[in-house]
Motif scaffolding. Structure first.
Motif, PDB file in Angstrom:
ATOM      1  N   PRO A 339       0.821  -1.214   0.000  1.00  0.00           N
ATOM      2  CA  PRO A 339       0.000   0.000   0.000  1.00  0.00           C
ATOM      3  C   PRO A 339       0.859   1.270   0.000  1.00  0.00           C
ATOM      4  N   ALA A 340       0.196   2.404  -0.160  1.00  0.00           N
ATOM      5  CA  ALA A 340       0.906   3.680  -0.277  1.00  0.00           C
ATOM      6  C   ALA A 340       1.828   3.935   0.902  1.00  0.00           C
ATOM      7  N   GLN A 341       1.361   3.649   2.100  1.00  0.00           N
ATOM      8  CA  GLN A 341       2.203   3.907   3.271  1.00  0.00           C
ATOM      9  C   GLN A 341       3.490   3.087   3.230  1.00  0.00           C
ATOM     10  N   THR A 342       3.409   1.867   2.757  1.00  0.00           N
ATOM     11  CA  THR A 342       4.604   1.029   2.661  1.00  0.00           C
ATOM     12  C   THR A 342       5.575   1.575   1.632  1.00  0.00           C
ATOM     13  N   ALA A 343       5.054   2.068   0.501  1.00  0.00           N
ATOM     14  CA  ALA A 343       5.923   2.662  -0.514  1.00  0.00           C
ATOM     15  C   ALA A 343       6.651   3.887   0.043  1.00  0.00           C
ATOM     16  N   LEU A 344       5.916   4.724   0.792  1.00  0.00           N
ATOM     17  CA  LEU A 344       6.546   5.895   1.406  1.00  0.00           C
ATOM     18  C   LEU A 344       7.563   5.470   2.453  1.00  0.00           C
ATOM     19  N   ASP A 345       7.246   4.431   3.207  1.00  0.00           N
ATOM     20  CA  ASP A 345       8.212   3.900   4.183  1.00  0.00           C
ATOM     21  C   ASP A 345       9.502   3.470   3.494  1.00  0.00           C
ATOM     22  N   MET A 346       9.385   2.779   2.365  1.00  0.00           N
ATOM     23  CA  MET A 346      10.571   2.304   1.655  1.00  0.00           C
ATOM     24  C   MET A 346      11.435   3.462   1.184  1.00  0.00           C
ATOM     25  N   ALA A 347      10.802   4.546   0.707  1.00  0.00           N
ATOM     26  CA  ALA A 347      11.547   5.675   0.151  1.00  0.00           C
ATOM     27  C   ALA A 347      12.130   6.588   1.219  1.00  0.00           C
ATOM     28  N   THR A 348      11.750   6.384   2.466  1.00  0.00           N
ATOM     29  CA  THR A 348      12.252   7.225   3.561  1.00  0.00           C
ATOM     30  C   THR A 348      12.973   6.355   4.591  1.00  0.00           C
ATOM     31  N   ARG A 349      12.226   5.711   5.448  1.00  0.00           N
ATOM     32  CA  ARG A 349      12.811   4.912   6.527  1.00  0.00           C
ATOM     33  C   ARG A 349      13.632   3.733   5.989  1.00  0.00           C
ATOM     34  N   GLY A 350      13.091   3.046   4.980  1.00  0.00           N
ATOM     35  CA  GLY A 350      13.797   1.892   4.424  1.00  0.00           C
ATOM     36  C   GLY A 350      15.088   2.284   3.741  1.00  0.00           C
ATOM     37  N   SER A 351      15.056   3.345   2.945  1.00  0.00           N
ATOM     38  CA  SER A 351      16.275   3.779   2.272  1.00  0.00           C
ATOM     39  C   SER A 351      17.288   4.357   3.252  1.00  0.00           C
ATOM     40  N   ALA A 352      16.809   4.963   4.342  1.00  0.00           N
ATOM     41  CA  ALA A 352      17.741   5.426   5.375  1.00  0.00           C
ATOM     42  C   ALA A 352      18.532   4.252   5.940  1.00  0.00           C
ATOM     43  N   ARG A 353      17.859   3.126   6.142  1.00  0.00           N
ATOM     44  CA  ARG A 353      18.566   1.933   6.632  1.00  0.00           C
ATOM     45  C   ARG A 353      19.506   1.392   5.568  1.00  0.00           C
ATOM     46  N   ALA A 354      19.126   1.496   4.306  1.00  0.00           N
ATOM     47  CA  ALA A 354      20.003   1.033   3.227  1.00  0.00           C
ATOM     48  C   ALA A 354      21.272   1.876   3.146  1.00  0.00           C
ATOM     49  N   LEU A 355      21.177   3.146   3.518  1.00  0.00           N
ATOM     50  CA  LEU A 355      22.356   4.009   3.587  1.00  0.00           C
ATOM     51  C   LEU A 355      23.085   3.857   4.921  1.00  0.00           C
ATOM     52  N   HIS A 356      22.483   3.072   5.848  1.00  0.00           N
ATOM     53  CA  HIS A 356      23.077   2.848   7.175  1.00  0.00           C
ATOM     54  C   HIS A 356      23.381   4.186   7.849  1.00  0.00           C
ATOM     55  N   TRP A 357      22.380   5.079   7.809  1.00  0.00           N
ATOM     56  CA  TRP A 357      22.584   6.440   8.303  1.00  0.00           C
ATOM     57  C   TRP A 357      21.507   6.767   9.338  1.00  0.00           C
ATOM     58  N   GLU A 358      21.894   6.840  10.587  1.00  0.00           N
ATOM     59  CA  GLU A 358      20.970   7.159  11.665  1.00  0.00           C
ATOM     60  C   GLU A 358      20.485   8.600  11.534  1.00  0.00           C
ATOM     61  N   GLY A 359      19.226   8.821  11.893  1.00  0.00           N
ATOM     62  CA  GLY A 359      18.683  10.171  11.923  1.00  0.00           C
ATOM     63  C   GLY A 359      18.010  10.618  10.649  1.00  0.00           C
ATOM     64  N   LEU A 360      18.019   9.777   9.617  1.00  0.00           N
ATOM     65  CA  LEU A 360      17.360  10.110   8.357  1.00  0.00           C
ATOM     66  C   LEU A 360      16.009   9.403   8.260  1.00  0.00           C
ATOM     67  N   GLY A 361      15.147   9.935   7.406  1.00  0.00           N
ATOM     68  CA  GLY A 361      13.913   9.245   7.042  1.00  0.00           C
ATOM     69  C   GLY A 361      12.706   9.576   7.880  1.00  0.00           C
ATOM     70  N   THR A 362      12.861  10.428   8.911  1.00  0.00           N
ATOM     71  CA  THR A 362      11.725  10.824   9.744  1.00  0.00           C
ATOM     72  C   THR A 362      11.823  12.309  10.073  1.00  0.00           C
ATOM     73  N   LEU A 363      10.690  12.876  10.471  1.00  0.00           N
ATOM     74  CA  LEU A 363      10.651  14.232  11.020  1.00  0.00           C
ATOM     75  C   LEU A 363      10.226  14.121  12.470  1.00  0.00           C
TER      76      LEU A 363
END
Length: 440
Positions: A339-363
């Motif tokens: 669903p849409a929320q999962t796609a947005l999660d992948m492009a923010t929180r999920g990709s932040a984990r793929a970059l192994h970068w703490e503090g990204l993907g959320t406000l």
């Protein structure tokens, strides 16, 4: 007494992407330096915080910056150069031959142009691999973007960047020293793929990542042809082959992972790797549909990426979210899939984990101040029954009005603040003519 901050940003919606996915109508964020100090209703933020500047965005959705988990940004020089072919024909007959002529200067210019494209459409960070990667480091730094990146490594020498493996190693060691401690740029060791490397070379790449404290990433299991070749050469599927070499670890990001089975995914869970899905490129090259639902159900961290602008041909992460969701629905023949929320999660929180970068993907308080604002006045963005639905299914990316990285505004209302975009357009046009001359 009010607390002080540098800037308050207000908007019709704040899409926090926090643990509970809170959406705040008539919301605001307070920014101090490169961090978010507070998030909440605009009235509450105004009562509690005093800012040097308030940016009122009006009818817009403030949200975390999108994170492009896999790309090759210099390939904007080759956008549209070769289309409508399968992966190996595309690579070996068209892309590899023209890439052999690229220069550091062309790569730097094309990379800056790609950064402009990404910041225009709401991307604030990316994970890149290419040749002459020093030029990409320089471009990302100049443009103000956040990135993880590394020199694409193969065992074919002489290569575009180095005449020998020792020269390539020396180049990477120099890059590590030059960019050590940079606040927005991190390094990665990124062997290209199992079909452009050998087992000993891959293990030396893995050792170099450990030596430098850099991340490790590679293309893997991109096509069924890659799997067949690996079975023939090594008697193992690609994931099992990499596991047997000891190169799959928690700092590892695997790009594509299309042709995978349950055992492959169980191995990824055990190793703790992240995966980046590239739906547009995978569809265009007919590589297949990655089993994203099966990955997510196992708890694997899955991010989203565009792949390079020569195989996509876009670096627009808003478009990628849309395609990501629709591809899974079609592949599984289940309208409830991804669903849409999962796609947005992948492009923010999920990709932040793929970059192994703490503090990204959320406000949320303490997050790095990387965010964008999509305007809601265009016809395709109205009405707003569900803001996440509008972002994923209705937006084009060109609604973006503001791009902020590390607390600094890079793009606002049609103006690029870290480059001369008109000059960049002229430079990319000259590169097109150069490519045409080499291809003729």
């Amino acid at each position: 007494m009010k607390q002080t901050c540098d800037t308050i940003f207000t908007a019709a919606f704040v899409v926090t992407q926090n643990e509970t996915r809170t959406v705040i109508p008539q919301g605001a964020i307070a920014v101090s330096g490169n961090r978010i100090a507070a998030v909440g209703p605009a009235s509450d933020i105004a009562s509690a915080w005093e800012a040097g500047e308030t940016v009122s965005l009006g009818n817009a959705a403030l949200m975390p910056g999108l994170i492009n988990g896999h790309t090759h940004i210099p390939m904007s020089a080759l956008r549209g150069y070769s289309d409508d072919k399968n992966l190996m024909d595309w690579l070996t007959k068209d892309i590899f031959p023209i890439e052999a002529h690229l220069t550091p200067e062309i790569i730097r210019t094309a990379s800056e142009f790609s950064c402009a494209e990404m910041m225009r459409t709401g991307t604030t960070a990316f994970y890149d691999m290419y040749m002459h990667e020093r030029s990409v480091f320089q471009a990302a730094d100049r443009m103000g973007m956040r990135a993880v990146m590394g020199e694409s490594m193969t065992h074919f020498f002489p290569g575009l960047s180095a005449a020998s493996e020792q020269e390539l190693r020396d180049l990477i060691l120099a890059l590590a020293e030059e960019w050590k401690g940079h606040p927005r740029i991190k390094g990665a060791i990124v062997p290209h793929a199992i079909y452009t490397t050998g087992p000993d070379f891959l293990q030396r790449c893995r050792a170099l990542a450990g030596e430098l404290g850099w991340q490790f990433g590679m293309h893997l299991s991109e096509t069924s042809g890659e799997t067949e070749r690996c079975l023939k050469q090594h008697g193992q599927r690609p994931v099992e082959y990499c596991r047997s070499l000891g190169i799959l670890r928690a700092d590892t990001t695997l790009f594509h992972m299309v042709d995978t089975d349950g055992e492959d995914l169980d191995t990824i869970v055990e190793a703790g790797c992240a995966i980046v899905h590239n739906p547009a490129s995978n569809m265009k090259l007919t590589s297949g549909a990655a089993p994203i639902e099966a990955m997510l159900s196992r708890g694997i961290s899955v991010g989203l990426g565009t792949d390079g602008p020569a195989s996509n041909n876009s670096q627009n992460m808003v478009r990628e979210m849309y395609l990501c969701s629709l591809l899974q629905k079609l592949d599984t023949m289940d309208p409830t899939a991804l669903p849409a929320q999962t796609a947005l999660d992948m492009a923010t929180r999920g990709s932040a984990r793929a970059l192994h970068w703490e503090g990204l993907g959320t406000l949320e308080p303490g997050s790095i101040a990387d965010f964008v604002a999509l305007g809601l006045d265009e016809p395709n963005m109205q009405p707003v029954h569900n803001i996440v639905s509008n972002i994923v299914y209705a937006a084009t990316g060109l609604e973006n009005r503001l791009t902020v990285v590390d607390g600094r505004i890079l793009y606002r209302e049609g103006r690029y603040l870290t480059c001369d975009y008109e000059a960049l357009k002229g430079e990319i046009a000259a590169i097109r003519q150069w490519v045409a001359s080499k291809a003729s």
